[in-house]
Design an enzyme around this catalytic site. Sequence first.
Site, PDB file in Angstrom:
ATOM      1  N   GLU A  89      30.154  27.636  30.646  1.00 24.17           N
ATOM      2  CA  GLU A  89      28.967  27.691  30.159  1.00 24.17           C
ATOM      3  C   GLU A  89      28.237  28.708  30.779  1.00 24.17           C
ATOM      4  OE1 GLU A  89      28.480  23.927  31.886  1.00 24.17           O
ATOM      5  OE2 GLU A  89      28.723  23.078  29.884  1.00 24.17           O
ATOM      6  N   TYR A 101      32.763  37.607  29.172  1.00 30.81           N
ATOM      7  CA  TYR A 101      33.530  36.553  28.337  1.00 30.81           C
ATOM      8  C   TYR A 101      33.895  37.123  26.954  1.00 30.81           C
ATOM      9  CZ  TYR A 101      31.881  33.800  32.214  1.00 30.81           C
ATOM     10  OH  TYR A 101      31.520  33.172  33.717  1.00 30.81           O
TER      11      TYR A 101
HETATM   12  C1  LIG Z   1      29.215  38.734  35.446  1.00 29.60           C
HETATM   13  C2  LIG Z   1      29.910  39.435  36.462  1.00 29.60           C
HETATM   14  C3  LIG Z   1      30.833  38.613  37.309  1.00 29.60           C
HETATM   15  C4  LIG Z   1      30.653  40.476  35.880  1.00 29.60           C
HETATM   16  O1  LIG Z   1      31.362  41.151  36.894  1.00 29.60           O
HETATM   17  P1  LIG Z   1      32.145  42.506  36.862  1.00 29.60           P
HETATM   18  O2  LIG Z   1      33.284  42.674  37.849  1.00 29.60           O
HETATM   19  O3  LIG Z   1      31.071  43.569  36.608  1.00 29.60           O
HETATM   20  O4  LIG Z   1      32.789  42.643  35.520  1.00 29.60           O
HETATM   21  P2  LIG Z   1      34.009  43.575  34.652  1.00 29.60           P
HETATM   22  O5  LIG Z   1      33.643  44.983  35.437  1.00 29.60           O
HETATM   23  O6  LIG Z   1      35.168  42.881  34.823  1.00 29.60           O
HETATM   24  O7  LIG Z   1      33.619  43.880  33.282  1.00 29.60           O
HETATM   25  C5  LIG Z   1      33.848  43.209  32.106  1.00 29.60           C
HETATM   26  C6  LIG Z   1      33.080  43.715  30.907  1.00 29.60           C
HETATM   27  O8  LIG Z   1      31.674  43.362  30.765  1.00 29.60           O
HETATM   28  C7  LIG Z   1      31.065  44.503  30.820  1.00 29.60           C
HETATM   29  N1  LIG Z   1      29.697  44.502  31.643  1.00 29.60           N
HETATM   30  C8  LIG Z   1      29.724  44.033  32.851  1.00 29.60           C
HETATM   31  N2  LIG Z   1      28.678  44.053  33.478  1.00 29.60           N
HETATM   32  C9  LIG Z   1      27.900  44.432  32.256  1.00 29.60           C
HETATM   33  C10 LIG Z   1      26.502  44.749  32.230  1.00 29.60           C
HETATM   34  N3  LIG Z   1      25.636  45.089  33.366  1.00 29.60           N
HETATM   35  N4  LIG Z   1      26.092  45.419  31.183  1.00 29.60           N
HETATM   36  C11 LIG Z   1      26.960  45.410  30.057  1.00 29.60           C
HETATM   37  N5  LIG Z   1      28.012  45.084  30.274  1.00 29.60           N
HETATM   38  C12 LIG Z   1      28.716  44.740  31.322  1.00 29.60           C
HETATM   39  C13 LIG Z   1      31.919  45.547  31.276  1.00 29.60           C
HETATM   40  O9  LIG Z   1      31.658  46.791  30.835  1.00 29.60           O
HETATM   41  C14 LIG Z   1      33.217  45.020  30.757  1.00 29.60           C
HETATM   42  O10 LIG Z   1      33.398  45.422  29.448  1.00 29.60           O
HETATM   43  P3  LIG Z   1      34.551  46.025  28.572  1.00 29.60           P
HETATM   44  O11 LIG Z   1      35.761  45.010  29.188  1.00 29.60           O
HETATM   45  O12 LIG Z   1      34.435  45.983  27.310  1.00 29.60           O
HETATM   46  O13 LIG Z   1      35.083  47.259  29.454  1.00 29.60           O
HETATM   47  C15 LIG Z   1      28.961  40.114  37.366  1.00 29.60           C
HETATM   48  O14 LIG Z   1      27.970  40.916  36.639  1.00 29.60           O
HETATM   49  C16 LIG Z   1      28.008  39.037  38.110  1.00 29.60           C
HETATM   50  O15 LIG Z   1      28.726  38.583  39.301  1.00 29.60           O
HETATM   51  N6  LIG Z   1      26.982  38.709  38.020  1.00 29.60           N
HETATM   52  C17 LIG Z   1      26.036  37.630  38.651  1.00 29.60           C
HETATM   53  C18 LIG Z   1      26.734  36.458  38.910  1.00 29.60           C
HETATM   54  C19 LIG Z   1      26.955  35.764  37.441  1.00 29.60           C
HETATM   55  O16 LIG Z   1      25.951  35.748  36.562  1.00 29.60           O
HETATM   56  N7  LIG Z   1      28.007  35.190  37.075  1.00 29.60           N
HETATM   57  C20 LIG Z   1      28.191  34.490  35.893  1.00 29.60           C
HETATM   58  C21 LIG Z   1      27.873  33.070  35.742  1.00 29.60           C
HETATM   59  S1  LIG Z   1      28.513  32.464  34.024  1.00 29.60           S
END
Ligand SMILES: CC(C)(COP(=O)(O)OP(=O)(O)OC[C@H]1O[C@@H](n2cnc3c(N)ncnc32)[C@H](O)[C@@H]1OP(=O)(O)O)[C@@H](O)C(=O)NCCC(=O)NCCS
Length: 128
Positions: A89, A101
């Site tokens: 979710e 995702y």
């Molecule tokens: C969501 C989260 C886990 C992503 O982690 P991350 O290590 O930055 O993700 P990745 O580097 O593997 O990026 C995956 C994809 O998402 C995109 N992405 C990541 N952050 C982004 C942002 N702020 N805005 C737009 N795109 C984004 C990346 O560009 C990448 O896209 P691509 O595969 O097309 O290049 C991180 O932002 C986080 O910890 N957020 C707070 C906790 C949270 O919300 N967890 C999810 C709960 S459901």
Amino acid sequence: MYQELENLHKECFPNKPWSSKDFEDLKKSGCDIIASQNGFIIWRVVADEAEIITIGVRPEFRKSGIASAMLILVENDVKKRGGKKIFLEVAENNIPARKLYESNGYKQIGIRPHYYDNIDALLLEKEI
Ligand SMILES: CC(C)(COP(=O)(O)OP(=O)(O)OC[C@H]1O[C@@H](n2cnc3c(N)ncnc32)[C@H](O)[C@@H]1OP(=O)(O)O)[C@@H](O)C(=O)NCCC(=O)NCCS
């Protein structure tokens, strides 16, 4: 380990921190956890289905592929254990998570209205 997870979680989710006891309980309930200095992921496999419970990356390490790499590790584990589908979710307004995702092949299959207070949750699935 649980204290480190508590600290990591607080950095990733400052508005809804979980306690070390929460992590201990999740582990006891059958969840698996990967945690490093930079991030963590928690999932549970039941029969041929799995659920991602949560995932987080420390703010200064985001957008460098860490979350995608952790998802791949989990998908490989689920596959090895006979899992066919992964569910999760995500809050409708969590754009970074939705992007994560989407780019890893998760598709929306439902919506849970007001799941997080007044914010809808999207139910996503990936067939593996
Ligand atoms: C969501 C989260 C886990 C992503 O982690 P991350 O290590 O930055 O993700 P990745 O580097 O593997 O990026 C995956 C994809 O998402 C995109 N992405 C990541 N952050 C982004 C942002 N702020 N805005 C737009 N795109 C984004 C990346 O560009 C990448 O896209 P691509 O595969 O097309 O290049 C991180 O932002 C986080 O910890 N957020 C707070 C906790 C949270 O919300 N967890 C999810 C709960 S459901």
